[in-house]
Design an enzyme around this catalytic site. Structure first.
Site, PDB file in Angstrom:
ATOM      1  N   GLU A   1      -6.325 -10.578  -1.275  1.00  0.00           N
ATOM      2  CA  GLU A   1      -7.102 -10.368  -0.035  1.00  0.00           C
ATOM      3  C   GLU A   1      -8.593 -10.249  -0.324  1.00  0.00           C
ATOM      4  OE1 GLU A   1      -5.545  -7.109   2.306  1.00  0.00           O
ATOM      5  OE2 GLU A   1      -3.473  -7.601   1.811  1.00  0.00           O
TER       6      GLU A   1
ATOM      7  N   GLU B   1       0.809  -1.241   0.000  1.00  0.00           N
ATOM      8  CA  GLU B   1       0.000   0.000   0.000  1.00  0.00           C
ATOM      9  C   GLU B   1       0.835   1.282   0.000  1.00  0.00           C
ATOM     10  OE1 GLU B   1      -2.677  -0.399   3.314  1.00  0.00           O
ATOM     11  OE2 GLU B   1      -3.718  -2.098   2.429  1.00  0.00           O
TER      12      GLU B   1
HETATM   13  C1  XIL Z   1      -6.073  -6.274   8.476  1.00  0.00           C
HETATM   14  C2  XIL Z   1      -6.426  -7.462   9.345  1.00  0.00           C
HETATM   15  O1  XIL Z   1      -7.359  -8.260   8.679  1.00  0.00           O
HETATM   16  C3  XIL Z   1      -6.971  -7.013  10.664  1.00  0.00           C
HETATM   17  O2  XIL Z   1      -7.152  -8.109  11.551  1.00  0.00           O
HETATM   18  C4  XIL Z   1      -6.033  -5.986  11.306  1.00  0.00           C
HETATM   19  O3  XIL Z   1      -6.626  -5.478  12.479  1.00  0.00           O
HETATM   20  C5  XIL Z   1      -5.724  -4.852  10.360  1.00  0.00           C
HETATM   21  O4  XIL Z   1      -5.213  -5.394   9.138  1.00  0.00           O
HETATM   22  N1  XIL Z   1      -4.958  -4.593   3.787  1.00  0.00           N
HETATM   23  C6  XIL Z   1      -3.929  -5.412   4.205  1.00  0.00           C
HETATM   24  C7  XIL Z   1      -4.122  -6.296   5.379  1.00  0.00           C
HETATM   25  O5  XIL Z   1      -2.892  -5.460   3.544  1.00  0.00           O
HETATM   26  O6  XIL Z   1      -2.936  -6.498   6.099  1.00  0.00           O
HETATM   27  C8  XIL Z   1      -5.197  -5.772   6.293  1.00  0.00           C
HETATM   28  O7  XIL Z   1      -5.422  -6.732   7.313  1.00  0.00           O
HETATM   29  C9  XIL Z   1      -6.453  -5.479   5.527  1.00  0.00           C
HETATM   30  C10 XIL Z   1      -6.210  -4.428   4.480  1.00  0.00           C
END
Ligand code: XIL
Length: 420
Positions: free
Chosen positions: A305, A191
């Protein structure tokens, strides 16, 4: 592990990992490898409290699993996992073992999880994920080495402009070095683009940018390659899936970042498209064009994701499930048809543990829990499961030049990896 005095932590964790392996073996013995059985011979899922026929009707084990369908089409399929549930909840572990050929720790490899203080590393939970995966013939994605979130509290007072490059380098050497040769890929930088921050290069004003300038990205990738010569080094981002103007612009900045990296000889193998979607979202031609452009640059693409929130849909579960499944189908069918898309992961496997229900400002107005994943709260497959599986089936496997992501998994490591 130079500079790491966390040996006490690791020694203390050995018993936990042994116990953990025992439970992982039990999962396998209970049917985790049922995918080896021919079609029609799978053991029916046994679920408490269901009628005799129900397990047969929704049997998605063995050759009907996502991982089996993916294997037949040259696609790694999987999900983000939480080691606490892998260890503590047999139905969770069984579902992950049965459905996934690739897993990624949802949080356990982030800085905040691995770095209790500036000098120690705590690898216990990250190791648990790797041990589970290797004992179930699953690949593992590392997530992540460099991100503006999940930065530990001690970071702010400790990491400075003078030592930031050293901290980043040592972290990557230690973490990527520990798992070298065992991981499918690493999200090296996560990101890094944020258009709202107003920079011409689109880079986010992250702590890393503020401490080091844009060079942190190059340093992270080069250090990761030195530490692990086999993991596919990935740039991962969100908000680049749709053909809204905002997402078209962000996707363009990601493409320019990747082009700049390649022009400078920075080692990058793949782009991760997170794919956190809302029901009703559909990809336009732009996403497919982007994936093809990356293919021409000899880069793989991972759906890293995926989940589909149902915030805009009315309350009845059937309507929500249909809307979510349609979005899985509309999105994944064209995307998975692209041959350089070689892995697809959802952000979790069961609605029981979706991160979406923990988001304070982004939940349903009626307070109902969201249903964004292929399995519901009780581990029944949702319509999204079948949409995902159909999308996988729509794909034609083709070999890529270079590293072959379609090769069947041949464990080259001992069942219990020696991390020390
Ligand atoms: C999220 C997790 O799912 C949560 O449990 C945590 O509190 C915050 O992070 N993008 C990403 C992930 O790259 O690492 C994130 O994961 C969600 C958004």
């Amino acid at each position: 592990m130079s500079g790491n005095d966390g040996s006490g932590v690791r020694r203390g964790s050995a018993k936990t990992r042994r116990e953990f392996l025992t439970s992982a073996a039990a999962v396998t013995a209970a049917g985790g490898m049922a995918s080896l059985l021919p079609l029609g011979c799978e053991q029916p899922k046994s679920k408490m409290g269901q009628g005799a026929l129900a397990p047969m009707l929704d049997d998605v084990s063995g050759s009907r699993s996502l991982r089996a369908h993916g294997a037949a089409r040259g696609l790694l399929v999987g999900c983000a996992v939480n080691p606490d549930h892998l260890d503590g909840e047999p139905e969770y572990a069984r579902t992950v073992a049965e459905q996934a050929s690739i897993v990624v720790p949802e949080n356990a490899m982030k800085w905040a999880a691995l770095r209790p203080n500036p000098t120690q590393y705590d690898f216990r939970r990250a190791d648990d994920v790797v041990v589970f995966a290797l004992s179930h013939e699953q690949k593992v994605r590392g997530h992540n080495l460099c991100w503006h979130e999940a930065i530990p509290a001690w970071f702010a007072g400790t990491v400075t402009k003078e030592n930031a490059a050293q901290y980043l380098t040592q972290h990557i050497q230690t973490v990527a070095g520990r798992y070298a040769g065992k991981l499918h890929s690493w999200d090296v930088v996560n990101e890094a683009i944020e258009l709202k921050d107003g920079r011409p290069d689109g880079l986010r004003n992250s702590p890393w940018l503020e401490l080091m300038g844009p060079s942190y990205i190059e340093l992270a990738f080069r250090t990761a390659r030195e530490a692990d010569g086999t993991a596919l080094l990935t740039y991962n981002d969100y908000g680049i899936e749709l053909d809204t103007q905002e997402q078209i612009d962000k996707r363009g900045q990601v493409m320019m970042l990747v082009r700049r990296m390649q022009a400078r000889g920075v080692p990058i193998d793949a782009v991760g498209i997170q794919s956190h979607l809302s029901a009703g979202d559909a990809p336009g031609a732009g996403l497919i064009h982007f994936i093809r452009e990356l293919r021409a640059m000899n880069l793989q693409v991972f759906i890293t994701e995926m989940d589909v929130n149902d915030r805009k849909l009315p309350e009845p579960v059937a309507e929500r499930d249909a809307g979510v499944a349609k979005t899985y189908r509309d999105y994944l069918t064209p995307v998975l048809a692209e041959p350089n898309v070689t892995a697809a992961l959802t952000w979790g496997i069961t609605d029981r543990y979706t991160w979406l229900n923990g988001l304070p400002h982004a939940s349903r107005a009626d307070g109902k829990p969201e249903r964004p994943l292929p399995f519901d709260y009780d581990y029944n497959p949702t319509p999204a499961f079948f949409a995902e599986r159909d999308a996988i089936d729509g794909r034609t496997a083709q070999a890529l030049p270079g590293a072959n992501p379609y090769a069947p998994f041949h464990p080259t490591q001992p069942q219990r990896p020696q991390f020390e």
